[in-house]
Design an enzyme around this catalytic site. Structure first.
Site, PDB file in Angstrom:
ATOM      1  N   ASP A  16      -1.458  -3.346   7.669  1.00 54.73           N
ATOM      2  CA  ASP A  16      -0.420  -3.645   6.676  1.00 54.73           C
ATOM      3  C   ASP A  16      -0.385  -5.145   6.353  1.00 54.73           C
ATOM      4  O   ASP A  16      -0.733  -5.961   7.200  1.00 54.73           O
ATOM      5  CB  ASP A  16       0.932  -3.174   7.241  1.00 54.73           C
ATOM      6  CG  ASP A  16       1.993  -3.057   6.166  1.00 54.73           C
ATOM      7  OD1 ASP A  16       1.657  -3.138   4.968  1.00 54.73           O
ATOM      8  OD2 ASP A  16       3.174  -2.892   6.527  1.00 54.73           O
ATOM      9  N   GLY A  17       0.063  -5.459   5.165  1.00 47.83           N
ATOM     10  CA  GLY A  17       0.315  -6.862   4.808  1.00 47.83           C
ATOM     11  C   GLY A  17      -0.691  -7.473   3.845  1.00 47.83           C
ATOM     12  O   GLY A  17      -0.613  -8.674   3.563  1.00 47.83           O
ATOM     13  N   ASN A  18      -1.612  -6.659   3.320  1.00 48.19           N
ATOM     14  CA  ASN A  18      -2.591  -7.210   2.373  1.00 48.19           C
ATOM     15  C   ASN A  18      -1.894  -7.781   1.131  1.00 48.19           C
ATOM     16  O   ASN A  18      -2.249  -8.847   0.633  1.00 48.19           O
ATOM     17  CB  ASN A  18      -3.566  -6.122   1.903  1.00 48.19           C
ATOM     18  CG  ASN A  18      -4.464  -5.627   3.014  1.00 48.19           C
ATOM     19  OD1 ASN A  18      -4.523  -6.230   4.066  1.00 48.19           O
ATOM     20  ND2 ASN A  18      -5.145  -4.522   2.771  1.00 48.19           N
ATOM     21  N   ARG A  29      -2.643  -8.693  -5.850  1.00 43.08           N
ATOM     22  CA  ARG A  29      -2.619  -7.855  -4.640  1.00 43.08           C
ATOM     23  C   ARG A  29      -4.022  -7.390  -4.237  1.00 43.08           C
ATOM     24  O   ARG A  29      -4.352  -7.306  -3.063  1.00 43.08           O
ATOM     25  CB  ARG A  29      -1.719  -6.632  -4.854  1.00 43.08           C
ATOM     26  CG  ARG A  29      -0.234  -6.964  -4.906  1.00 43.08           C
ATOM     27  CD  ARG A  29       0.571  -5.700  -5.163  1.00 43.08           C
ATOM     28  NE  ARG A  29       0.294  -4.702  -4.144  1.00 43.08           N
ATOM     29  CZ  ARG A  29       0.890  -4.651  -2.954  1.00 43.08           C
ATOM     30  NH1 ARG A  29       1.810  -5.534  -2.640  1.00 43.08           N
ATOM     31  NH2 ARG A  29       0.574  -3.707  -2.085  1.00 43.08           N
ATOM     32  N   HIS A  33      -6.381  -6.935  -0.560  1.00 41.03           N
ATOM     33  CA  HIS A  33      -7.170  -5.801  -0.042  1.00 41.03           C
ATOM     34  C   HIS A  33      -8.620  -6.235   0.213  1.00 41.03           C
ATOM     35  O   HIS A  33      -9.240  -5.802   1.174  1.00 41.03           O
ATOM     36  CB  HIS A  33      -7.124  -4.628  -1.025  1.00 41.03           C
ATOM     37  CG  HIS A  33      -5.737  -4.060  -1.192  1.00 41.03           C
ATOM     38  ND1 HIS A  33      -4.940  -3.725  -0.117  1.00 41.03           N
ATOM     39  CD2 HIS A  33      -5.003  -3.772  -2.300  1.00 41.03           C
ATOM     40  CE1 HIS A  33      -3.782  -3.265  -0.561  1.00 41.03           C
ATOM     41  NE2 HIS A  33      -3.792  -3.291  -1.884  1.00 41.03           N
ATOM     42  N   ASN A  64      -0.108   6.743  -0.683  1.00 39.61           N
ATOM     43  CA  ASN A  64      -0.539   5.566  -1.455  1.00 39.61           C
ATOM     44  C   ASN A  64      -0.895   5.890  -2.908  1.00 39.61           C
ATOM     45  O   ASN A  64      -1.038   4.972  -3.735  1.00 39.61           O
ATOM     46  CB  ASN A  64      -1.729   4.859  -0.779  1.00 39.61           C
ATOM     47  CG  ASN A  64      -1.358   4.060   0.454  1.00 39.61           C
ATOM     48  OD1 ASN A  64      -2.144   3.902   1.380  1.00 39.61           O
ATOM     49  ND2 ASN A  64      -0.142   3.545   0.494  1.00 39.61           N
ATOM     50  N   TRP A  65      -0.989   7.191  -3.260  1.00 39.38           N
ATOM     51  CA  TRP A  65      -1.230   7.574  -4.663  1.00 39.38           C
ATOM     52  C   TRP A  65      -0.075   7.153  -5.553  1.00 39.38           C
ATOM     53  O   TRP A  65      -0.213   7.115  -6.779  1.00 39.38           O
ATOM     54  CB  TRP A  65      -1.437   9.087  -4.782  1.00 39.38           C
ATOM     55  CG  TRP A  65      -2.659   9.579  -4.079  1.00 39.38           C
ATOM     56  CD1 TRP A  65      -2.686  10.307  -2.923  1.00 39.38           C
ATOM     57  CD2 TRP A  65      -4.025   9.402  -4.464  1.00 39.38           C
ATOM     58  NE1 TRP A  65      -3.980  10.578  -2.560  1.00 39.38           N
ATOM     59  CE2 TRP A  65      -4.827  10.038  -3.499  1.00 39.38           C
ATOM     60  CE3 TRP A  65      -4.657   8.761  -5.535  1.00 39.38           C
ATOM     61  CZ2 TRP A  65      -6.217  10.060  -3.553  1.00 39.38           C
ATOM     62  CZ3 TRP A  65      -6.039   8.779  -5.592  1.00 39.38           C
ATOM     63  CH2 TRP A  65      -6.810   9.424  -4.612  1.00 39.38           C
ATOM     64  N   ARG A  67       1.066   4.269  -5.794  1.00 42.82           N
ATOM     65  CA  ARG A  67       0.857   2.883  -6.243  1.00 42.82           C
ATOM     66  C   ARG A  67       0.262   2.854  -7.658  1.00 42.82           C
ATOM     67  O   ARG A  67      -0.325   3.846  -8.103  1.00 42.82           O
ATOM     68  CB  ARG A  67      -0.077   2.164  -5.281  1.00 42.82           C
ATOM     69  CG  ARG A  67       0.558   2.049  -3.917  1.00 42.82           C
ATOM     70  CD  ARG A  67      -0.197   1.123  -3.016  1.00 42.82           C
ATOM     71  NE  ARG A  67       0.520   1.033  -1.753  1.00 42.82           N
ATOM     72  CZ  ARG A  67       0.427   0.038  -0.909  1.00 42.82           C
ATOM     73  NH1 ARG A  67      -0.360  -0.977  -1.158  1.00 42.82           N
ATOM     74  NH2 ARG A  67       1.133   0.051   0.224  1.00 42.82           N
ATOM     75  N   GLU A 204       0.603   3.581  23.351  1.00 50.20           N
ATOM     76  CA  GLU A 204       1.380   2.348  23.413  1.00 50.20           C
ATOM     77  C   GLU A 204       1.372   1.784  21.993  1.00 50.20           C
ATOM     78  O   GLU A 204       0.324   1.765  21.339  1.00 50.20           O
ATOM     79  CB  GLU A 204       0.724   1.347  24.374  1.00 50.20           C
ATOM     80  CG  GLU A 204       0.596   1.862  25.803  1.00 50.20           C
ATOM     81  CD  GLU A 204       1.942   2.066  26.477  1.00 50.20           C
ATOM     82  OE1 GLU A 204       2.859   1.253  26.236  1.00 50.20           O
ATOM     83  OE2 GLU A 204       2.085   3.052  27.238  1.00 50.20           O
TER      84      GLU A 204
HETATM   85  C1  FPP Z   1      -1.426  -1.918   3.358  1.00 51.46           C
HETATM   86  O1  FPP Z   1      -1.057  -3.201   2.893  1.00 51.46           O
HETATM   87  C2  FPP Z   1      -2.843  -1.710   3.088  1.00 51.46           C
HETATM   88  C3  FPP Z   1      -3.351  -0.658   2.369  1.00 51.46           C
HETATM   89  C4  FPP Z   1      -2.514   0.383   1.767  1.00 51.46           C
HETATM   90  C5  FPP Z   1      -4.781  -0.566   2.070  1.00 51.46           C
HETATM   91  C6  FPP Z   1      -5.697  -0.940   3.190  1.00 51.46           C
HETATM   92  C7  FPP Z   1      -6.983  -1.285   2.608  1.00 51.46           C
HETATM   93  C8  FPP Z   1      -7.862  -2.205   3.071  1.00 51.46           C
HETATM   94  C9  FPP Z   1      -7.679  -2.951   4.345  1.00 51.46           C
HETATM   95  C10 FPP Z   1      -9.084  -2.535   2.320  1.00 51.46           C
HETATM   96  C11 FPP Z   1      -9.845  -1.317   1.862  1.00 51.46           C
HETATM   97  C12 FPP Z   1     -11.224  -1.456   2.197  1.00 51.46           C
HETATM   98  C13 FPP Z   1     -11.916  -0.597   2.950  1.00 51.46           C
HETATM   99  C14 FPP Z   1     -13.265  -0.974   3.360  1.00 51.46           C
HETATM  100  C15 FPP Z   1     -11.370   0.691   3.382  1.00 51.46           C
HETATM  101  P1  FPP Z   1      -0.008  -3.318   1.698  1.00 51.46           P
HETATM  102  O2  FPP Z   1      -0.770  -3.334   0.431  1.00 51.46           O
HETATM  103  O3  FPP Z   1       1.004  -2.216   1.791  1.00 51.46           O
HETATM  104  O4  FPP Z   1       0.625  -4.703   2.005  1.00 51.46           O
HETATM  105  P2  FPP Z   1       2.128  -5.154   1.672  1.00 51.46           P
HETATM  106  O5  FPP Z   1       3.056  -4.318   2.520  1.00 51.46           O
HETATM  107  O6  FPP Z   1       2.144  -6.606   2.091  1.00 51.46           O
HETATM  108  O7  FPP Z   1       2.331  -4.960   0.200  1.00 51.46           O
END
Ligand code: FPP
Length: 239
Positions: A16-18, A29, A33, A64-65, A67, A204
């Site tokens: 989480d946190g991208n 955003r 990712h 996540n769909w 989004r 854990e």
């Molecule tokens: C959650 O962060 C992250 C996701 C929903 C997507 C995860 C995807 C990747 C790490 C990259 C994809 C690449 C591969 C190779 C699978 P968020 O977007 O919800 O972050 P936020 O809470 O800060 O908005």
């Protein structure tokens, strides 16, 4: 670094946190990712070095769909680039790729790449990286019941007979992975978000404020040190 005394056999990560990482830097955003996919690269190498056997990564949930379509496309695009550009190195590092999740709705190009990655790494004996893509635990459990019923009907077995845990586990998307020993969630939120609900029964759970793109070697070692300090009783008494 000292070798760890007690390593989790299976680590699951809610990456989480991208989005917040990108926004904090004034970026779109999807850049978060992208940086998140580089963190996966880094993680695979560190985990191999440490000797972790299995990692499940929550890459895209059944929720996540919801989004914006551009963000959904960006995530699947990154997955495709990830496989296209790294499959040779994944093979040479003896990494085995698995996919857990529903195949429905995954764009055909992404499905083709994930199937190829699973196929060509099937005999690899090193670390298992399980991409949880279009994954939701509730969907997994419903799908498992459906599979069990279909299987019993096909084999002309009774539908009345109770379902044993082993029969259920074999029907889960994650089969034959072992139960999760440690669940890591980055970026400060404290929830499990429909991730591996059956498999984390006695896991854990480690929460860190670090945003996924910043998760590095030290972050993993901190999580593993914390795990090694835990006493696991699985509902029993301490030995
Ligand atoms: C959650 O962060 C992250 C996701 C929903 C997507 C995860 C995807 C990747 C790490 C990259 C994809 C690449 C591969 C190779 C699978 P968020 O977007 O919800 O972050 P936020 O809470 O800060 O908005």
């Amino acid at each position: 670094m000292k070798p760890k005394t007690k390593l989790p056999e299976h680590i699951a990560i809610i990456m989480d946190g991208n989005g917040r990482w990108a926004t904090s830097k004034g970026l779109a955003r999807k850049e978060g990712h992208k940086e998140g996919s580089l963190a996966i690269d880094r993680l695979m190498d560190i985990a191999i070095e440490i000797g972790i056997k299995n990692i499940s990564l929550y890459a895209f949930s059944t929720e996540n769909w919801k989004r914006p379509i551009a963000e959904v496309r960006a995530i699947f695009g990154l997955l495709e680039d990830f496989i296209d550009s790294r499959l040779d190195s994944i093979l040479s590092k003896n990494i085995k790729i698995l996919h857990s999740g529903s195949r429905k709705m995954i764009p055909p190009g992404s499905l083709k790449r994930i199937d190829r990655a699973v196929d060509v790494t099937a005999n690899n004996k090193g670390i298992v990286i399980n991409f949880c893509l279009n994954y939701g635990s509730q969907d997994e459990i419903l799908n498992a019941f459906h599979k069990i019923i279909q299987n019993r009907l096909k084999k002309k077995k009774s539908l009345e007979k109770e379902i044993k845990p082993e029969e259920m586990e074999e029907a889960l998307y994650t089969y034959p992975l072992p139960p999760v020993d440690m669940l890591i969630r980055t970026a400060g939120e404290k929830r499990v978000s429909n991730f591996l609900l059956w498999q984390i029964a006695y896991a854990e759970i480690y929460f860190t404020d670090t945003l996924w793109p910043d998760f590095d070697k030290k972050s993993l070692h901190d999580a593993l040190d914390w795990y090694a300090s835990r006493t696991r009783k699985f509902g029993g008494l301490e030995k």
